[in-house]
Design an enzyme around this catalytic site. Sequence first.
Site, PDB file in Angstrom:
ATOM      1  N   LYS A   1       4.073   0.401  10.030  1.00  0.00           N
ATOM      2  CA  LYS A   1       4.039   1.514   9.601  1.00  0.00           C
ATOM      3  C   LYS A   1       3.538   2.900  10.189  1.00  0.00           C
ATOM      4  O   LYS A   1       4.050   3.851  10.097  1.00  0.00           O
ATOM      5  CB  LYS A   1       3.377   1.478   7.977  1.00  0.00           C
ATOM      6  CG  LYS A   1       4.253   0.842   7.132  1.00  0.00           C
ATOM      7  CD  LYS A   1       3.792   0.977   5.522  1.00  0.00           C
ATOM      8  CE  LYS A   1       2.826  -0.220   5.119  1.00  0.00           C
ATOM      9  NZ  LYS A   1       2.324  -0.056   3.938  1.00  0.00           N
TER      10      LYS A   1
ATOM     11  N   GLU B   1       0.794  -1.150   0.050  1.00  0.00           N
ATOM     12  CA  GLU B   1       0.062  -0.128   0.137  1.00  0.00           C
ATOM     13  C   GLU B   1       0.743   1.403  -0.009  1.00  0.00           C
ATOM     14  O   GLU B   1       1.653   1.365   0.672  1.00  0.00           O
ATOM     15  CB  GLU B   1      -1.001  -0.131   1.371  1.00  0.00           C
ATOM     16  CG  GLU B   1      -1.615  -1.036   1.496  1.00  0.00           C
ATOM     17  CD  GLU B   1      -2.481  -1.260   2.843  1.00  0.00           C
ATOM     18  OE1 GLU B   1      -2.700  -2.028   3.442  1.00  0.00           O
ATOM     19  OE2 GLU B   1      -3.077   0.096   3.012  1.00  0.00           O
TER      20      GLU B   1
ATOM     21  N   ARG C   1       5.562 -13.334   9.167  1.00  0.00           N
ATOM     22  CA  ARG C   1       6.216 -12.029   8.887  1.00  0.00           C
ATOM     23  C   ARG C   1       7.241 -11.822   9.824  1.00  0.00           C
ATOM     24  O   ARG C   1       7.630 -12.542  10.733  1.00  0.00           O
ATOM     25  CB  ARG C   1       5.068 -10.707   9.316  1.00  0.00           C
ATOM     26  CG  ARG C   1       4.672 -10.728  10.668  1.00  0.00           C
ATOM     27  CD  ARG C   1       3.602  -9.609  10.936  1.00  0.00           C
ATOM     28  NE  ARG C   1       3.798  -8.470  10.379  1.00  0.00           N
ATOM     29  CZ  ARG C   1       3.265  -7.707   9.478  1.00  0.00           C
ATOM     30  NH1 ARG C   1       2.274  -8.401   8.932  1.00  0.00           N
ATOM     31  NH2 ARG C   1       3.440  -6.424   9.304  1.00  0.00           N
TER      32      ARG C   1
HETATM   33  P1  ATP Z   1      -0.409  -2.048   6.712  1.00  0.00           P
HETATM   34  O1  ATP Z   1      -0.613  -2.010   8.079  1.00  0.00           O
HETATM   35  O2  ATP Z   1      -0.382  -0.570   5.999  1.00  0.00           O
HETATM   36  O3  ATP Z   1      -1.112  -2.850   5.907  1.00  0.00           O
HETATM   37  P2  ATP Z   1       1.674  -3.722   5.834  1.00  0.00           P
HETATM   38  O4  ATP Z   1       2.973  -4.014   6.633  1.00  0.00           O
HETATM   39  O5  ATP Z   1       0.683  -4.982   5.494  1.00  0.00           O
HETATM   40  O6  ATP Z   1       1.199  -2.498   6.336  1.00  0.00           O
HETATM   41  P3  ATP Z   1       1.815  -3.503   3.049  1.00  0.00           P
HETATM   42  O7  ATP Z   1       2.223  -2.307   2.217  1.00  0.00           O
HETATM   43  O8  ATP Z   1       0.516  -3.682   2.896  1.00  0.00           O
HETATM   44  O9  ATP Z   1       2.334  -3.105   4.461  1.00  0.00           O
HETATM   45  O10 ATP Z   1       2.721  -4.860   2.807  1.00  0.00           O
HETATM   46  C1  ATP Z   1       3.205  -5.154   1.506  1.00  0.00           C
HETATM   47  C2  ATP Z   1       3.484  -6.547   1.552  1.00  0.00           C
HETATM   48  O11 ATP Z   1       4.662  -6.757   2.558  1.00  0.00           O
HETATM   49  C3  ATP Z   1       2.397  -7.530   2.039  1.00  0.00           C
HETATM   50  O12 ATP Z   1       1.999  -8.483   1.098  1.00  0.00           O
HETATM   51  C4  ATP Z   1       2.736  -7.779   3.444  1.00  0.00           C
HETATM   52  O13 ATP Z   1       2.377  -9.054   3.738  1.00  0.00           O
HETATM   53  C5  ATP Z   1       4.337  -7.942   3.450  1.00  0.00           C
HETATM   54  N1  ATP Z   1       4.812  -7.437   4.751  1.00  0.00           N
HETATM   55  C6  ATP Z   1       4.591  -6.258   5.386  1.00  0.00           C
HETATM   56  N2  ATP Z   1       5.290  -6.217   6.612  1.00  0.00           N
HETATM   57  C7  ATP Z   1       5.904  -7.681   6.728  1.00  0.00           C
HETATM   58  C8  ATP Z   1       6.873  -8.254   7.496  1.00  0.00           C
HETATM   59  N3  ATP Z   1       7.144  -7.599   8.768  1.00  0.00           N
HETATM   60  N4  ATP Z   1       7.440  -9.340   7.133  1.00  0.00           N
HETATM   61  C9  ATP Z   1       6.958 -10.060   6.073  1.00  0.00           C
HETATM   62  N5  ATP Z   1       6.306  -9.247   4.994  1.00  0.00           N
HETATM   63  C10 ATP Z   1       5.827  -8.104   5.365  1.00  0.00           C
HETATM   64 MG    MG Z   2      -1.113  -4.284   4.319  1.00  0.00          MG
END
Ligand code: ATP
Ligand code: MG
Length: 559
Positions: free
Chosen positions: A273, A37, A263
């Site tokens: 974030k 996002e 994660r």
């Molecule tokens: P939000 O809370 O804004 O949704 P998010 O961490 O899910 O934050 P995204 O931008 O949606 O952020 O993440 C993009 C991709 O990165 C998604 O597929 C998510 O699963 C992956 N991702 C985010 N944080 C992690 C993490 N700590 N470890 C592994 N993958 C991650």
């Molecule tokens: Mg997300």
Amino acid sequence: MSTPNSAPSTNFIRNIVSEDLASGKTLGRIATRFPPEPNGYLHIGHAKSICLNFGIARDFGGVCHMRFDDTNPTKEDTEYVDSILDTVRWLGFDWGPHLYYASDYFERCYAYAEGLIEAGKAYVDSLSADEIRSHRGSLTEPGKNSPWRDRSVAENLDLFRRMRAGEFADGQHVLRLKIDMASPNLNLRDPAIYRIRHFPHWRTGNTWCIYPMYDYAHALSDAEEHITHSICTLEFEDHRPLYDWVVENTPVPSRPHQYEFARLNLTYTLMSKRKLLELVEEHHVSGWDDPRMPTLVGLRRRGYTPESIRLFCDRIGVSKSDSLIDVSVLEDCLRTDLNERAPRRVAVLDPVRLIIDNYPEGQVELCEVPNHPQKPEWGKRTIPFSRELVIEREDFMASPIKGFFRMVPGGEVRLRYAYVVKCTGFVTDPDSGVVTEIHCDYYPETRSGTPGADAHKVKGNIHWLARDHSRETEVRLYDRLFSDPNPAGAEDYRTLLNPDSIQARPHCRVESALMEALPGECFQFERNGYFVVDSRDAAPGRPVFNRAVTLRDVWAKRS
Ligand code: ATP
Ligand code: MG
């Protein structure tokens, strides 16, 4: 143990991909996607997902799509989009022509929604957000049907079209799927798939005032793009039945499958974030690219290389159980990589004067120094030696503790690549008691590299620079941003900020040639760690050096 250049280790998702290729399940095609996002900068957790998704595409002859999940216009910004694209490229991955946005599919998402209404599988609900919440039930209690659940198809279509036309205020209606308010899975209790938001979208402008919800748009985007393996983090496991429901109940052109992995969580590191944004907005750090941030732009500015981050992602592996990785694993990957690529240089971070009283005034000798001790092919350079030097303040102790083998009154020590000296005295500032200069005599027959030089045995070996043949510059030493291993677990992580996480040293001395170093160039400063030229605050001929990592894990000793 893996090195920056070894083949990636396998994991359960790679095994699934391999089996699906072997069985023909995906007709020989592999397509993954990385779907951030655009509401913040990427962090080291995202790197895990990037390496997994792009790595699978690379190693199995597939493609990985870069897709922005831009379904929430109020939080998104092109600044984030640009940074995300730049960062994925920097990490070493390429989406080729496959750059997409969920907003590319807004029209189709809408059409599928009308189709769901016509099939009696979606309805416009006019309850308020609070009422919807209270009807939802809990893990132990079923939900209650909304009084609007049984609106006719015609009424639903009419309302939904008027939602699109902008006739209603934010929150007045939502479109919900008609699944099952008693489902044990809360995600299936008539989830909302459209909400009204009178807010311009950075790509679609004012075309839309209704926006699809993430779960709905995400599944449809995957299906529209013929994604075969939709890989996400574990918290979406409970959403998978909804993902499958959307794909099965709409006439989409393909049938993607979702797989979940754990994660990344790192000690001493925040990965949310929202909290990272707070750190920036409340000025606890200087920006998203502050070298103490776990963002990839921050790590990059700190001196992390793409290779070190890919090595890290490979070493930690991919599994389905949540774990907390020690941040020292990340630091060690950087050491492993920089040890190979960083030329050795000399810098004195906390200089104190050392005067060699029996060395001729005005004389300068050039000492040969290897650029990398294990890589003779990198050659040698020379460093000028003269009567007045600087050494590290911590390499001298006026009243030495037991086991201190560096410079002490009356003691002998080798000045690396030069001579053995004997300390004859020191001068302190009468007010502060701080040592201002140290005196010594040298032994001319001990010059490094000459026959018999090593016959004069000493225990300590310290680095130095000639005062008049070195230059002053700023060096910044970084430490962990938090002093507690689990800042995310605290009621208020702000109370756990490490007050000493940055130490600016404006009066360090470096070899003169280092003044020409370019932003992003990295070096090992002997005995002091790995350093990179800061990319933001350095000017031509005036570098600022960030310490990327120490030579050894100093935290292991502290705790
Ligand atoms: P939000 O809370 O804004 O949704 P998010 O961490 O899910 O934050 P995204 O931008 O949606 O952020 O993440 C993009 C991709 O990165 C998604 O597929 C998510 O699963 C992956 N991702 C985010 N944080 C992690 C993490 N700590 N470890 C592994 N993958 C991650
Ligand atoms: Mg997300």
